[in-house]
Design a protein around this motif. Structure first.
Motif, PDB file in Angstrom:
ATOM      1  N   LYS A 129      -0.395  -0.347 -13.411  1.00 25.23           N
ATOM      2  CA  LYS A 129       0.212  -1.205 -13.350  1.00 25.23           C
ATOM      3  C   LYS A 129       0.430  -1.349 -15.027  1.00 25.23           C
ATOM      4  CE  LYS A 129      -0.869  -5.665 -11.593  1.00 25.23           C
ATOM      5  NZ  LYS A 129      -1.664  -6.730 -10.707  1.00 25.23           N
ATOM      6  N   GLY A 130       0.280  -1.743 -15.751  1.00 28.66           N
ATOM      7  CA  GLY A 130       1.047  -1.686 -17.317  1.00 28.66           C
ATOM      8  C   GLY A 130       2.119   0.124 -17.355  1.00 28.66           C
ATOM      9  N   PHE A 131       1.804   1.194 -17.015  1.00 34.17           N
ATOM     10  CA  PHE A 131       2.483   1.789 -17.391  1.00 34.17           C
ATOM     11  C   PHE A 131       3.283   1.760 -16.980  1.00 34.17           C
ATOM     12  CE2 PHE A 131       4.481   5.831 -15.169  1.00 34.17           C
ATOM     13  CZ  PHE A 131       4.063   6.176 -16.488  1.00 34.17           C
ATOM     14  N   PHE A 132       3.609   1.148 -14.909  1.00 33.01           N
ATOM     15  CA  PHE A 132       5.404   1.196 -14.327  1.00 33.01           C
ATOM     16  C   PHE A 132       5.593  -0.099 -15.203  1.00 33.01           C
ATOM     17  CE2 PHE A 132       2.312   3.970 -11.304  1.00 33.01           C
ATOM     18  CZ  PHE A 132       4.544   4.990 -11.416  1.00 33.01           C
ATOM     19  N   HIS A 133       5.240  -0.938 -15.827  1.00 35.35           N
ATOM     20  CA  HIS A 133       6.042  -1.694 -16.758  1.00 35.35           C
ATOM     21  C   HIS A 133       5.771  -2.308 -18.056  1.00 35.35           C
ATOM     22  CE1 HIS A 133       4.602  -4.146 -12.543  1.00 35.35           C
ATOM     23  NE2 HIS A 133       5.121  -4.442 -12.499  1.00 35.35           N
ATOM     24  N   GLY A 134       5.848  -0.661 -18.413  1.00 38.97           N
ATOM     25  CA  GLY A 134       6.036  -0.549 -19.765  1.00 38.97           C
ATOM     26  C   GLY A 134       5.070  -0.954 -20.333  1.00 38.97           C
ATOM     27  N   TYR A 135       4.052  -1.611 -19.940  1.00 35.91           N
ATOM     28  CA  TYR A 135       3.283  -2.384 -21.079  1.00 35.91           C
ATOM     29  C   TYR A 135       3.532  -3.818 -21.250  1.00 35.91           C
ATOM     30  CZ  TYR A 135      -0.097   1.538 -20.463  1.00 35.91           C
ATOM     31  OH  TYR A 135      -0.585   3.667 -19.051  1.00 35.91           O
ATOM     32  N   ARG A 136       4.318  -4.414 -20.732  1.00 34.16           N
ATOM     33  CA  ARG A 136       4.838  -5.523 -21.009  1.00 34.16           C
ATOM     34  C   ARG A 136       3.818  -5.998 -20.602  1.00 34.16           C
ATOM     35  NH1 ARG A 136      10.205  -7.148 -22.031  1.00 34.16           N
ATOM     36  NH2 ARG A 136       9.479  -9.121 -20.132  1.00 34.16           N
ATOM     37  N   GLN A 137       3.232  -7.564 -21.385  1.00 31.78           N
ATOM     38  CA  GLN A 137       2.451  -8.421 -21.263  1.00 31.78           C
ATOM     39  C   GLN A 137       2.927  -9.961 -22.093  1.00 31.78           C
ATOM     40  OE1 GLN A 137      -1.232  -7.585 -20.764  1.00 31.78           O
ATOM     41  NE2 GLN A 137      -0.310  -6.215 -19.297  1.00 31.78           N
ATOM     42  N   ALA A 138       2.729 -10.683 -21.687  1.00 36.64           N
ATOM     43  CA  ALA A 138       2.643 -12.612 -22.417  1.00 36.64           C
ATOM     44  C   ALA A 138       1.916 -11.765 -23.142  1.00 36.64           C
ATOM     45  CB  ALA A 138       2.603 -13.406 -20.910  1.00 36.64           C
ATOM     46  N   ASP A 154       6.222 -23.912 -26.668  1.00 36.13           N
ATOM     47  CA  ASP A 154       6.196 -22.233 -27.099  1.00 36.13           C
ATOM     48  C   ASP A 154       5.442 -22.120 -27.316  1.00 36.13           C
ATOM     49  OD1 ASP A 154       9.628 -22.506 -26.659  1.00 36.13           O
ATOM     50  OD2 ASP A 154       8.789 -23.865 -28.478  1.00 36.13           O
ATOM     51  N   VAL A 155       4.020 -21.709 -26.064  1.00 40.42           N
ATOM     52  CA  VAL A 155       2.956 -20.729 -26.648  1.00 40.42           C
ATOM     53  C   VAL A 155       2.990 -19.451 -26.416  1.00 40.42           C
ATOM     54  CG1 VAL A 155       0.808 -20.860 -25.486  1.00 40.42           C
ATOM     55  CG2 VAL A 155       1.387 -22.964 -26.052  1.00 40.42           C
ATOM     56  N   PHE A 156       4.004 -19.140 -25.584  1.00 41.53           N
ATOM     57  CA  PHE A 156       4.232 -17.741 -24.727  1.00 41.53           C
ATOM     58  C   PHE A 156       5.671 -16.674 -25.872  1.00 41.53           C
ATOM     59  CE2 PHE A 156       1.874 -20.305 -21.754  1.00 41.53           C
ATOM     60  CZ  PHE A 156       0.681 -19.600 -21.428  1.00 41.53           C
ATOM     61  N   GLU A 157       4.958 -15.307 -25.690  1.00 45.32           N
ATOM     62  CA  GLU A 157       5.770 -14.405 -25.974  1.00 45.32           C
ATOM     63  C   GLU A 157       5.692 -13.151 -25.061  1.00 45.32           C
ATOM     64  OE1 GLU A 157       6.390 -13.650 -30.002  1.00 45.32           O
ATOM     65  OE2 GLU A 157       7.349 -15.833 -30.664  1.00 45.32           O
ATOM     66  N   ILE A 158       7.065 -12.387 -24.858  1.00 46.18           N
ATOM     67  CA  ILE A 158       6.506 -11.367 -23.990  1.00 46.18           C
ATOM     68  C   ILE A 158       7.046 -10.504 -25.691  1.00 46.18           C
ATOM     69  CG2 ILE A 158       7.387  -9.297 -22.637  1.00 46.18           C
ATOM     70  CD1 ILE A 158       6.294 -12.043 -20.691  1.00 46.18           C
ATOM     71  N   GLY A 159       5.382  -9.622 -24.884  1.00 43.08           N
ATOM     72  CA  GLY A 159       5.170  -8.383 -26.004  1.00 43.08           C
ATOM     73  C   GLY A 159       4.975  -6.815 -25.187  1.00 43.08           C
ATOM     74  N   VAL A 160       4.287  -5.309 -26.052  1.00 38.77           N
ATOM     75  CA  VAL A 160       3.866  -4.222 -25.559  1.00 38.77           C
ATOM     76  C   VAL A 160       2.313  -4.898 -25.844  1.00 38.77           C
ATOM     77  CG1 VAL A 160       4.272  -2.293 -25.508  1.00 38.77           C
ATOM     78  CG2 VAL A 160       6.441  -3.196 -25.288  1.00 38.77           C
ATOM     79  N   LEU A 161       1.230  -4.080 -25.039  1.00 30.89           N
ATOM     80  CA  LEU A 161       0.690  -4.285 -25.105  1.00 30.89           C
ATOM     81  C   LEU A 161      -0.328  -3.027 -26.614  1.00 30.89           C
ATOM     82  CD1 LEU A 161      -2.603  -5.556 -24.357  1.00 30.89           C
ATOM     83  CD2 LEU A 161      -2.497  -4.038 -22.364  1.00 30.89           C
TER      84      LEU A 161
END
Length: 96
Positions: A58-67, A36-43
């Protein structure tokens, strides 16, 4: 859960680093990590300026979702996240 044979280090010796210009916030790393090291959030907006032009697009088109490696100190260097990441955005490095 990964068996101990696939774990190469004690927790906290090696940590995942995420290339913000590559990460598209897919949850492959979240799903495969047995610790459980990772979570998805918004940059955060304050960090978006550090992205390259292609990273911002790329961030814009993916809603700035990041690991995010929110529990990096739990990483045991099994490498499952590195193999699972479709963008090749994760590397394992020695903790500082």
């Amino acid at each position: 859960m990964a068996d101990n044979a696939s774990c190469k280090q004690a927790p906290g010796v090696i940590v995942p680093r995420i290339d913000r210009n590559r990460c598209e916030g897919k949850d492959d790393c979240v799903r495969v990590c047995p610790y459980d090291v990772f979570e998805i959030g918004v940059l955060p907006a304050a960090e978006r300026g550090e992205l390259s032009l292609s990273g911002r697009v790329k961030g814009f088109f993916h809603g700035y979702r990041q690991a995010f490696a929110v529990r990096a100190d739990q990483c045991r260097a099994c490498g499952l996240c590195v193999s699972a990441c479709p963008e090749h955005a994760i590397t394992l490095t020695r903790a500082t």
